[in-house]
Every structure is written in structure tokens, then in C-alpha cells.
Design a protein around this motif. Structure first.
Motif, PDB file in Angstrom:
ATOM      1  N   GLY A  81     -23.016 -22.153  15.718  1.00 20.01           N
ATOM      2  CA  GLY A  81     -24.367 -22.717  15.775  1.00 20.01           C
ATOM      3  C   GLY A  81     -24.629 -23.876  14.845  1.00 20.01           C
ATOM      4  O   GLY A  81     -25.789 -24.273  14.648  1.00 20.01           O
TER       5      GLY A  81
ATOM      6  N   ILE B 134     -23.753 -19.566   8.803  1.00 22.78           N
ATOM      7  CA  ILE B 134     -24.303 -20.368   9.902  1.00 22.78           C
ATOM      8  C   ILE B 134     -25.113 -19.483  10.845  1.00 22.78           C
ATOM      9  O   ILE B 134     -26.264 -19.785  11.191  1.00 22.78           O
ATOM     10  CB  ILE B 134     -23.181 -21.084  10.686  1.00 22.78           C
ATOM     11  CG1 ILE B 134     -22.417 -22.049   9.788  1.00 22.78           C
ATOM     12  CG2 ILE B 134     -23.771 -21.832  11.885  1.00 22.78           C
ATOM     13  CD1 ILE B 134     -21.186 -22.655  10.452  1.00 22.78           C
ATOM     14  N   GLU B 135     -24.506 -18.385  11.275  1.00 23.92           N
ATOM     15  CA  GLU B 135     -25.153 -17.492  12.245  1.00 23.92           C
ATOM     16  C   GLU B 135     -26.451 -16.910  11.693  1.00 23.92           C
ATOM     17  O   GLU B 135     -27.475 -16.856  12.393  1.00 23.92           O
ATOM     18  CB  GLU B 135     -24.186 -16.367  12.633  1.00 23.92           C
ATOM     19  CG  GLU B 135     -22.975 -16.868  13.428  1.00 23.92           C
ATOM     20  CD  GLU B 135     -21.872 -15.829  13.538  1.00 23.92           C
ATOM     21  OE1 GLU B 135     -22.011 -14.740  12.936  1.00 23.92           O
ATOM     22  OE2 GLU B 135     -20.859 -16.109  14.213  1.00 23.92           O
TER      23      GLU B 135
ATOM     24  N   ASP C 108     -25.468 -27.323  13.291  1.00 25.79           N
ATOM     25  CA  ASP C 108     -26.260 -28.439  13.824  1.00 25.79           C
ATOM     26  C   ASP C 108     -25.743 -29.797  13.382  1.00 25.79           C
ATOM     27  O   ASP C 108     -25.940 -30.795  14.089  1.00 25.79           O
ATOM     28  CB  ASP C 108     -27.714 -28.308  13.368  1.00 25.79           C
ATOM     29  CG  ASP C 108     -28.390 -27.068  13.922  1.00 25.79           C
ATOM     30  OD1 ASP C 108     -28.540 -26.989  15.154  1.00 25.79           O
ATOM     31  OD2 ASP C 108     -28.762 -26.184  13.128  1.00 25.79           O
TER      32      ASP C 108
ATOM     33  N   THR D 110     -32.271 -25.324  10.501  1.00 26.42           N
ATOM     34  CA  THR D 110     -31.259 -26.300  10.877  1.00 26.42           C
ATOM     35  C   THR D 110     -30.140 -26.170   9.848  1.00 26.42           C
ATOM     36  O   THR D 110     -30.403 -26.064   8.651  1.00 26.42           O
ATOM     37  CB  THR D 110     -31.837 -27.732  10.846  1.00 26.42           C
ATOM     38  OG1 THR D 110     -32.852 -27.846  11.838  1.00 26.42           O
ATOM     39  CG2 THR D 110     -30.754 -28.774  11.101  1.00 26.42           C
ATOM     40  N   VAL D 111     -28.883 -26.163  10.312  1.00 26.51           N
ATOM     41  CA  VAL D 111     -27.749 -25.935   9.409  1.00 26.51           C
ATOM     42  C   VAL D 111     -26.799 -27.120   9.463  1.00 26.51           C
ATOM     43  O   VAL D 111     -26.415 -27.587  10.532  1.00 26.51           O
ATOM     44  CB  VAL D 111     -26.965 -24.660   9.788  1.00 26.51           C
ATOM     45  CG1 VAL D 111     -25.955 -24.325   8.706  1.00 26.51           C
ATOM     46  CG2 VAL D 111     -27.909 -23.490  10.014  1.00 26.51           C
TER      47      VAL D 111
ATOM     48  N   LYS E 194     -29.224 -19.588  11.467  1.00 28.18           N
ATOM     49  CA  LYS E 194     -29.788 -19.914  12.779  1.00 28.18           C
ATOM     50  C   LYS E 194     -30.754 -18.833  13.246  1.00 28.18           C
ATOM     51  O   LYS E 194     -31.769 -19.131  13.889  1.00 28.18           O
ATOM     52  CB  LYS E 194     -28.655 -20.089  13.804  1.00 28.18           C
ATOM     53  CG  LYS E 194     -27.767 -21.293  13.553  1.00 28.18           C
ATOM     54  CD  LYS E 194     -28.542 -22.599  13.499  1.00 28.18           C
ATOM     55  CE  LYS E 194     -29.204 -22.954  14.814  1.00 28.18           C
ATOM     56  NZ  LYS E 194     -29.927 -24.234  14.747  1.00 28.18           N
ATOM     57  N   LYS E 195     -30.461 -17.572  12.922  1.00 28.56           N
ATOM     58  CA  LYS E 195     -31.374 -16.480  13.277  1.00 28.56           C
ATOM     59  C   LYS E 195     -32.747 -16.686  12.651  1.00 28.56           C
ATOM     60  O   LYS E 195     -33.770 -16.284  13.195  1.00 28.56           O
ATOM     61  CB  LYS E 195     -30.807 -15.135  12.808  1.00 28.56           C
ATOM     62  CG  LYS E 195     -29.639 -14.619  13.616  1.00 28.56           C
ATOM     63  CD  LYS E 195     -29.156 -13.301  13.032  1.00 28.56           C
ATOM     64  CE  LYS E 195     -27.883 -12.801  13.695  1.00 28.56           C
ATOM     65  NZ  LYS E 195     -27.384 -11.553  13.044  1.00 28.56           N
TER      66      LYS E 195
END
Length: 343
Positions: free
Chosen positions: A225, A198-199, A227, A207-208, A202-203
Motif C-alpha cells: 500500500g 505500511i499496512e 503511496d 498517506t505513506v 494505511k488502515k
């Protein structure tokens, strides 16, 4: 003097009578437009150019010209539906069967879909581009491509990650495929790699969305993070007063997913649920509940689908894939069946 005054008024009168005529590619006239936000139904014209709705106006409120006109008298019009959780998958032998679904979505008023992970990514990307260029009839497609999961993943085509380096490589692959979002699955992925995925996604600006291993808490997922949460199981976990206890037992191997479900359901707490809902809202985390398919799968042991009219529109390959689901439902223990229906 009178003659001069009369002559001077002529341009004013002419200019008052002259009205602007707007030109559009397509006009849909005399439609009963259903406004979903208000519930109102209004007699309106819809004007479209370059594939975009340019105006929605009351019938007779303006002059217009259009290259094409559709008279929608006696018909109703509303925004196209989205199916927010589909899977285009099944391997090379089911490519044609999956492609056939595209026009069926349109026939049922579904103009946009989210493909939440599968093993036909190259075909899906081809269809997505052809639909966008109007070479193929189908809904607008947003696709996750292959899912991210752990080693020996449940679903074919998944990107299996066992280390942090593998997580980075998986996201490199998804970035190269130019997918629309990242989908994480929970069958084999470790808690550490799940949160790392996830992290890292997002970097990169992705969209996750995805499932959530019961070995992590909903708060940890949100804080990393995430979504979007697919299915309501995970929201139920975050609404239970014993979430931390269940998470610990899952990590220690003392409890499995289906045993955890009734334990969480019995510990549901209104106050905990409200705090969870508030946190989801504050962090702009969306939930895709998938209630219809959840109910359908839960009652496969009771409901006979062999005469469903929809079977006439499905390829035999797709029909065959569900025989495994039906066998699994029929072979489950009575306790497992009841737990599935409760949750």
C-alpha cells in the motif's frame, strides 16, 4: 406612440450598459502569467479573496474593485514551487537555524514543502500552524514528524520499532501528533516490520512514503500500500532483472546496500523497468527522485563548496552538520566513490 416607445426603451438601454463589478481582497494586474501546463504566457489579472485565487482573466475583460492592487507590469507570475523532500532537523541547538530557512523558501518562490521526517516535530508543528494563520512567513508545510525505523536507527528522533506491537505504538504516537503523512526509513527496520508499518498506516488512513529496505522487493512494497517512494535507488532495484537474487543475498547477509547498487545497475532491463513503471502508475505510487541533492552528495569529494554564496544565508550550526558528510565522502574508497557517482 413614439414617445411611449422611446420611454420603454430607456430601461433596456440602461440595463445593457450596466455591467457587474466584482469585488476582491487583492488584484494583481497586468502580469505576464506563465501557464506551466501549456507553456503559454498571457497578459492577465489575478483576483484573490480569503487567500484563494478566485479568477485569472485577460486584462480589461471585466470590471473589478479590490481592497489592494499590485501592478505587476513588466513582471512574470507563475504557480509557487513545491520542494517535495526537505528535512527540518538537527536537535534543539538548530531550531533557530531551521526556522530561518522558512523565509528563504519564500524568497526562492517555494510556497509548499514536504518535511520528510526529522527530530523537531513540536517546533515544526508550531511553525506550520503559525504560517497557516499568517503569523509567520514561510511555506505551507506538510510534515511526517519523526520517521519510523528499526532499533539503533541512523537518524535522531526516529521511532524505533522491533516488534509488531512497537509498530502499532509508533503509529499511535504519529496519530496523536496529527502528522500529515507517515515516513518509513530503511536503515535498521526489518522486512516484516517495514511491510507491517505500511499496512497498519494505511488502515488508519495515512498517506505513506519512504525508503525501501533492499531486503524486500518493490512489488512487495507496492502491494502493501505504499503511496510514495523517496529517491530513485529503489526504483532502480525494481527495474533490474536480478532484483530477487539481490534481495535474497541482502536477507542472507551476503551483500550490503552499496555493493548491491552496482549489481542492480549492471542488470538494468528495459522491459522490467517498463513493467515496474506501469505498476507504479496503476497503483498511484508517486516517486520523489531527489536528483539534485543526490548529485551534490555524490561529488562532495570533487567539488569545493566553501565559497558557495548560499553559505551567507545559513547558520553556522547547519554548515557544521555537513562537515561530517564531506569527511565521509573524502574518506570513502575509490570504488565506493565511483559506485556512488554511477548510481
Amino acid at each position: 406612440m413614439i414617445r411611449l416607445l422611446f420611454l420603454s426603451l430607456i430601461p433596456i438601454i440602461i440595463s445593457c450598459k450596466k455591467e457587474t463589478t466584482n469585488h476582491f481582497d487583492l488584484a494583481i494586474t497586468n502580469a505576464q502569467v506563465i501557464h506551466l501546463e501549456t507553456g503559454k504566457v498571457e497578459h492577465q489579472n489575478i483576483f484573490i479573496s480569503n487567500g484563494i485565487i478566485k479568477a485569472v482573466e485577460a486584462v480589461g475583460s471585466s470590471n473589478f474593485k479590490a481592497d489592494s492592487t499590485i501592478d505587476a507590469s513588466g513582471k512574470y507570475l507563475l504557480p509557487g514551487f513545491w520542494d517535495n523532500h526537505i528535512h527540518l532537523r538537527g536537535g534543539d541547538t538548530l531550531i533557530a537555524n531551521n526556522k530561518n530557512f522558512l523565509k528563504l523558501f519564500i524568497a526562492n518562490g517555494i510556497t509548499t514543502v514536504r518535511d520528510a521526517g526529522g527530530d523537531l516535530t513540536h517546533s515544526v508543528m508550531e511553525w506550520k500552524n503559525k504560517i497557516a494563520s499568517e503569523e509567520l512567513t514561510g511555506p505551507t508545510i506538510f510534515t511526517a514528524g519523526p520517521k519510523i525505523d528499526g532499533p539503533k536507527a541512523t537518524w535522531a528522533g526516529s521511532l524505533e520499532v522491533e516488534t509488531e506491537e512497537a509498530v502499532v505504538q509508533a503509529l499511535d504516537s504519529l496519530e496523536a501528533l496529527n502528522v500529515d503523512f507517515v515516513k518509513i526509513y530503511d536503515s535498521r527496520i526489518s522486512p516484516k516490520n517495514y511491510l507491517k508499518a505500511i499496512e497498519e498506516a494505511k488502515k488508519r488512513g495515512f498517506t505513506v512514503s519512504g525508503h525501501m529496505p533492499f531486503t524486500v522487493t518493490l512489488d512487495e512494497t507496492i502491494n502493501a500500500g505504499m503511496d510514495g517512494i523517496e529517491h530513485l535507488y529503489y526504483i532502480m532495484k525494481g527495474s533490474a532483472g536480478n532484483e530477487l537474487e539481490v534481495t535474497k543475498k541482502m536477507n542472507n547477509g551476503e551483500m550490503g546496500f552499496w555493493n548491491a547498487m552496482p549489481a542492480l545497475l549492471d542488470a538494468y532491463s528495459d522491459s522490467t523497468a517498463q513493467a515496474t513503471f506501469n505498476k507504479l502508475k496503476e497503483n498511484d505510487v508517486f516517486v520523489v527522485p531527489t536528483l539534485h541533492i543526490g548529485k551534490t552528495l555524490s561529488y562532495l569529494d570533487e567539488v569545493d563548496h566553501t565559497k558557495d554564496k548560499y553559505l551567507n544565508y545559513m547558520g553556522q550550526g547547519i554548515i557544521k552538520t555537513y562537515q561530517g558528510r564531506i569527511r565521509s565522502a573524502l574518506n570513502s574508497s575509490e570504488e565506493a566513490r565511483e559506485n556512488r557517482k554511477k548510481t
